[in-house]
Scaffold this active site. Structure first.
Site, mmCIF file in Angstrom:
data_model
loop_
_atom_site.group_PDB
_atom_site.id
_atom_site.type_symbol
_atom_site.label_atom_id
_atom_site.label_comp_id
_atom_site.label_asym_id
_atom_site.label_seq_id
_atom_site.Cartn_x
_atom_site.Cartn_y
_atom_site.Cartn_z
ATOM 1 N N ARG A 96 0.810 -1.221 0.000
ATOM 2 C CA ARG A 96 0.000 0.000 0.000
ATOM 3 C C ARG A 96 0.842 1.269 0.000
ATOM 4 O O ARG A 96 0.384 2.333 -0.402
ATOM 5 C CB ARG A 96 -0.952 -0.036 1.214
ATOM 6 C CG ARG A 96 -1.761 1.223 1.418
ATOM 7 C CD ARG A 96 -2.994 1.029 2.284
ATOM 8 N NE ARG A 96 -2.780 0.264 3.496
ATOM 9 C CZ ARG A 96 -2.107 0.720 4.573
ATOM 10 N NH1 ARG A 96 -1.562 1.915 4.573
ATOM 11 N NH2 ARG A 96 -1.995 -0.061 5.638
ATOM 12 N N TYR A 156 -20.105 17.733 -10.691
ATOM 13 C CA TYR A 156 -20.492 16.327 -10.887
ATOM 14 C C TYR A 156 -21.428 15.920 -9.736
ATOM 15 O O TYR A 156 -21.095 16.064 -8.549
ATOM 16 C CB TYR A 156 -19.201 15.499 -10.876
ATOM 17 C CG TYR A 156 -19.345 14.014 -11.006
ATOM 18 C CD1 TYR A 156 -19.811 13.430 -12.172
ATOM 19 C CD2 TYR A 156 -18.972 13.174 -9.946
ATOM 20 C CE1 TYR A 156 -19.910 12.061 -12.287
ATOM 21 C CE2 TYR A 156 -19.070 11.796 -10.063
ATOM 22 C CZ TYR A 156 -19.536 11.248 -11.234
ATOM 23 O OH TYR A 156 -19.634 9.891 -11.338
ATOM 24 N N ASP A 176 -11.735 19.776 -10.668
ATOM 25 C CA ASP A 176 -11.979 18.492 -11.325
ATOM 26 C C ASP A 176 -11.602 18.709 -12.785
ATOM 27 O O ASP A 176 -12.287 19.399 -13.533
ATOM 28 C CB ASP A 176 -13.458 18.098 -11.178
ATOM 29 C CG ASP A 176 -13.748 16.723 -11.788
ATOM 30 O OD1 ASP A 176 -13.075 16.358 -12.774
ATOM 31 O OD2 ASP A 176 -14.659 16.021 -11.299
ATOM 32 N N LYS A 228 -12.081 8.048 -17.218
ATOM 33 C CA LYS A 228 -12.488 8.627 -18.498
ATOM 34 C C LYS A 228 -11.319 8.574 -19.494
ATOM 35 O O LYS A 228 -11.063 7.531 -20.050
ATOM 36 C CB LYS A 228 -13.021 10.045 -18.283
ATOM 37 C CG LYS A 228 -14.044 10.148 -17.130
ATOM 38 C CD LYS A 228 -15.340 9.439 -17.446
ATOM 39 C CE LYS A 228 -16.245 9.160 -16.254
ATOM 40 N NZ LYS A 228 -16.534 10.253 -15.357
HETATM 41 C C1 LIG Z 1 -17.060 10.229 -13.951
HETATM 42 C C2 LIG Z 1 -16.679 11.467 -13.269
HETATM 43 C C3 LIG Z 1 -16.252 11.459 -11.948
HETATM 44 C C4 LIG Z 1 -16.253 10.203 -11.093
HETATM 45 O O1 LIG Z 1 -15.396 9.232 -11.588
HETATM 46 P P1 LIG Z 1 -15.640 7.676 -11.214
HETATM 47 O O2 LIG Z 1 -14.384 7.023 -11.653
HETATM 48 O O3 LIG Z 1 -16.861 7.263 -11.970
HETATM 49 O O4 LIG Z 1 -15.843 7.604 -9.740
HETATM 50 C C5 LIG Z 1 -15.853 12.650 -11.385
HETATM 51 N N1 LIG Z 1 -15.877 13.803 -12.079
HETATM 52 C C6 LIG Z 1 -16.283 13.850 -13.358
HETATM 53 C C7 LIG Z 1 -16.281 15.145 -14.079
HETATM 54 C C8 LIG Z 1 -16.709 12.691 -13.992
HETATM 55 O O5 LIG Z 1 -17.132 12.740 -15.249
#
Ligand SMILES: *Cc1c(COP(=O)(O)O)cnc(C)c1O
Length: 391
Positions: free
Chosen positions: A59, A112, A184, A209
């Site tokens: 970890r 989000y 973000d 993503k």
């Molecule tokens: C999908 C997404 C998240 C969360 O990501 P996960 O891997 O699904 O937890 C956070 N911020 C944005 C802008 C997203 O599109």
């Protein structure tokens, strides 16, 4: 004699994607091994006591995790990065690292949605107050900052409705008041928006993503400036965060091709978005890369490119008509997430508390994948045919 290592700061962003984190590969292989490991053995009692060896426990880091962390930090242009098992875990870990009972968080109204639930749920229970602000507020954010505001959180462009935020202006106001600027940065993937040169202290990505890029792994990243790093790293370790080795490896692999994938996503998305703008059924196309689109000027000033995610507002029509449109699409899948190779379409209804959403027509978010855009437009044309024949 071994080859000399390049100086990362002298490299262009495309070259960084290819070279970042390469120092962890061994035996001449281009890529690092995928270390599945918890126990790391110490050769002597003295070495266990001194803890001088580079790896001490799974970890706490493996050559695989260090390679991908180094790569992410280099892509983002930050000091150091850590990996979490999802994007949402990256958001919660970053917020919990810097906030405590009695603190105030300024959160963008277009955040989000699950992050909003975190603020209104767990953070509230812990005594952390959140207030929401207009994504287009710019330097006006200064008036909302309270003496106990610790974090100003941004997401640009905004989830679903794609408002581009004036990050340098918001960062300046936050710093003047002693608050941190978090972003973000998932849409710009760290490659098309250089958060740290625009004033961010912490940049978060759902690597699920574009970094992973193939809809096959979930991952989050948190990258920090040097002053923010120590506090974040301690909280990350106290919360027992880490991520699975195979998924970390897939993230590193995705980073290698990020530039060529994003370039094609952008080219295809501009093509499809322009075509949608010419359709009678469409009221507005929300894609800052298009000239005259909302946010275009700020996007042009601050971003190096656009990813393949954008939204449209249809002209007011019956809910059944929008459903008929979506149901007829065959190349566009209907499902959450984005950033993979495939095209997606999903309906949404904006949720706002600090601002109001006034458009009347149904909203649809598209992710434009790597298919030929002519095929995508033909698919959308079929959808519109189904829509107009539905009362
Ligand atoms: C999908 C997404 C998240 C969360 O990501 P996960 O891997 O699904 O937890 C956070 N911020 C944005 C802008 C997203 O599109």
């Amino acid at each position: 004699m071994s080859k000399s290592k390049p100086d990362p700061s002298a490299l262009s962003p495309e070259t960084r994607l290819v070279t970042a984190g390469r120092g962890y590969a061994e035996h001449g292989f281009v890529n690092p091994a995928v270390y599945h490991g918890s126990t790391v053995l110490f050769p002597t009692a003295q070495s266990l006591h001194d803890r001088t060896q580079p790896y001490v426990y799974g970890r706490r880091g493996t050559p695989t995790s260090r390679a991908v962390e180094e790569a992410v930090a280099m892509v983002e242009g930050g000091y150091r990065a850590k990996m979490t098992p999802s994007g949402m875990a990256a958001i919660s870990t970053a917020l919990l690292a810097f906030l405590e009972a009695g603190d105030h968080l300024l959160m963008v109204d277009t955040v989000y949605q699950p992050a909003r639930q975190l603020c209104d749920g767990l953070l509230k229970r812990l005594g952390i107050a959140t207030s929401y602000y207009d994504p287009l507020i710019g330097r006006g954010i200064a008036e909302l900052i309270r003496p106990n505001t610790r974090v100003v959180y941004t997401e640009s462009p905004g989830s679903q409705t794609m408002e581009v935020q004036d990050i340098p202006a918001i960062a300046e106001a936050a710093h003047k008041a002693g608050a941190l600027l978090m972003i973000d940065n998932t849409w710009g993937a760290g490659h098309y928006f250089k958060a740290f040169s625009h004033g961010a202290d912490v940049s978060i990505q759902a690597a699920t993503k574009y970094l992973v890029g193939h809809s096959d792994a979930m991952m989050g990243t948190v990258t920090c400036s040097e002053p923010a790093w120590e506090r974040f790293k301690n909280a990350y370790e106290e919360m027992g965060q880490f991520a699975g080795p195979d998924d970390m490896y897939l993230t590193l692999r995705g980073i290698r091709t990020l530039d060529v994938r994003l370039e094609r996503h952008m080219k295809n998305a501009i093509d499809v978005a322009e075509w949608l703008r010419g359709r009678d059924e469409v009221e507005t196309v929300l894609y800052p890369a298009l000239s005259n689109a909302p946010g275009h000027e700020l996007w042009k000033r601050d971003f190096r490119g656009a990813s393949g995610l954008f939204s449209i507002v249809l002209k007011p029509c019956g809910g059944k008509a929008a459903e008929a449109f979506l149901d007829r699409l065959s190349l566009f899948g209907m499902g959450y997430s984005w950033g993979g190779f495939e095209s997606l379409a999903i309906p949404f209804a904006p949720h706002r508390t600090a601002t109001s959403w006034t458009a009347e027509g149904p909203c649809i978010r598209f992710h434009i994948g790597l298919e030929n855009p002519e095929d995508l437009k033909a698919d959308l044309a079929e959808g519109f045919r189904a829509m107009t024949s539905t009362p």
